[in-house]
Design an enzyme around this catalytic site. Sequence first.
Site, short mmCIF file in Angstrom:
data_model
loop_
_atom_site.label_atom_id
_atom_site.label_comp_id
_atom_site.label_asym_id
_atom_site.label_seq_id
_atom_site.Cartn_x
_atom_site.Cartn_y
_atom_site.Cartn_z
N CYS A 113 -21.12 -4.43 -7.16
CA CYS A 113 -20.46 -5.00 -8.34
C CYS A 113 -20.88 -6.46 -8.54
O CYS A 113 -20.78 -7.28 -7.62
CB CYS A 113 -18.95 -4.92 -8.17
SG CYS A 113 -18.06 -5.67 -9.55
N CYS A 160 -15.84 -5.31 -17.42
CA CYS A 160 -16.99 -4.46 -17.02
C CYS A 160 -18.06 -4.41 -18.11
O CYS A 160 -19.25 -4.33 -17.79
CB CYS A 160 -16.52 -3.04 -16.69
SG CYS A 160 -15.63 -2.93 -15.13
N CYS A 176 -14.36 10.98 -2.83
CA CYS A 176 -14.62 9.61 -2.36
C CYS A 176 -14.82 9.61 -0.84
O CYS A 176 -14.00 10.17 -0.10
CB CYS A 176 -13.46 8.71 -2.76
SG CYS A 176 -13.66 7.04 -2.17
N ASP A 211 0.79 -1.23 0.00
CA ASP A 211 0.00 0.00 0.00
C ASP A 211 0.83 1.29 0.00
O ASP A 211 0.54 2.22 -0.74
CB ASP A 211 -0.97 -0.02 1.21
CG ASP A 211 -1.93 1.16 1.18
OD1 ASP A 211 -2.32 1.56 0.08
OD2 ASP A 211 -2.30 1.66 2.26
S1 SF4 Z 1 -19.94 -2.58 -10.87
FE1 SF4 Z 1 -18.17 -3.93 -11.24
S2 SF4 Z 1 -18.52 -4.83 -13.26
FE2 SF4 Z 1 -19.89 -3.07 -13.05
S3 SF4 Z 1 -18.77 -1.37 -13.96
FE3 SF4 Z 1 -18.33 -1.33 -11.79
S4 SF4 Z 1 -16.47 -2.52 -11.52
FE4 SF4 Z 1 -17.28 -3.00 -13.56
S1 SF4 Z 2 -18.89 4.29 -3.80
FE1 SF4 Z 2 -16.68 3.93 -4.15
S2 SF4 Z 2 -15.95 5.78 -5.16
FE2 SF4 Z 2 -17.95 6.25 -4.33
S3 SF4 Z 2 -17.57 7.16 -2.34
FE3 SF4 Z 2 -17.82 4.98 -1.98
S4 SF4 Z 2 -15.74 4.09 -2.11
FE4 SF4 Z 2 -15.66 6.15 -3.00
#
Ligand code: SF4
Ligand code: SF4
Length: 385
Positions: A247, A188, A214, A134
């Site tokens: 996701c 994706c 974020c 990290d």
């Molecule tokens: S949710 Fe997952 S699969 Fe869908 S665009 Fe985002 S990272 Fe890609």
């Molecule tokens: S959904 Fe993902 S990009 Fe959006 S605030 Fe939460 S961690 Fe950050």
Amino acid sequence: MCPTPEQKIIAKAKTIGIDKIGFGTAAPFEELLEGLYEQKKNNHTSGFEHPIIEERIYPQLVYDHPKSFISVALAYPTQMKEIPLREKGKRRGSFARVSWGVDYHVLLREKLDVLVAFLKEEFGTDYYFEPMVDTGVFIDTAVAQRCGLGFIGKNGLLITKEFGSYVYLGEIITDLKLEPNAIIENGCGECNRCIDSCPTGALLGDGRMNAKRCLSYQTQVRDYIPEEFRKKMGHVIYGCDICQMCCPYNRGIDFHLHEQMEPDPEEAMPLLQPLLKVSNREFSQQYGHLSGSWRGKKPIQRNAIIALANSRDKSSVPLLLELIENDPRPVIRGTCAWAVSQIMQKDANEQLLTYLEAAYCKEVDKQTRNEFQKAINLLKKEGPL
Ligand code: SF4
Ligand code: SF4
């Protein structure tokens, strides 16, 4: 047939509980250069990353004739085995999953150290093997993608086939030449779920983000969290899981492969009011081993105050007023004033207003005075006074 160097490393990694490992060249990451400059120019960086862009792109600027990366991943759990009992009037906050159990920097570093010792024994000390977790120069996700561990999704995270994006990443750079893995194609497609689900619009659509928007970043800053983000945090007091939970590659993923990663429910979902009263020593005893505590007690307590406001917890108002009166930290006093105004906006009375106005007159910190003023204005506007 004798095993190849890569097969030997993979075999060793398995014995020490590394869940996924891959190899890639240490060639420059030139494909990232333009994006990183743009990110910096647009002020989309968090400030936690390595500050010199060229060093992040060109490994040979930092290491002597680097040849290969070894990227490793550890899968972490996403569901608690036990959830704390709900007790009426006792609000809890939550740490994001990435901060469950023992700090992954420690766990991963221990495993990488064992792997490095093996590599030196196996290939000789003429080679260098430099481990990073990290806080290294390189972008962990880019290294992992280069090493064939997965692809970087539109949420900016590395998505593996087996464990989704619920993995901790680390790497070793070396001047030993290793056979690189094939790169995995982005999966994706037309999906945009993470982009649509992000409550702050932080994701830019191409795997990059405006880190300043974020919530994961915002929950880690030491100063005030801008008001537009406070309500969006809900009851989360560290990090944000939203763009992982939505996701499709993470559906049903929940691995419990490492005992030390199992969350203690009382730590991962702490009671909010007691958290506001802990001493420094108690905080480090109870939360010091979590990765989410790396910025110390103040950001977590500030976030706990926001969580109390978001849950409209009236029982917390006396404690919040006490902190306004006595806490030496301006950010805590000002965030408490905001929280009181949110909780009591429909029920303000003269007594509360007099209390806040007296606190305002005593306050010397400019930004905190501003928070007090906004809180008083809201209560005057909304309350039944
Ligand atoms: S949710 Fe997952 S699969 Fe869908 S665009 Fe985002 S990272 Fe890609
Ligand atoms: S959904 Fe993902 S990009 Fe959006 S605030 Fe939460 S961690 Fe950050």
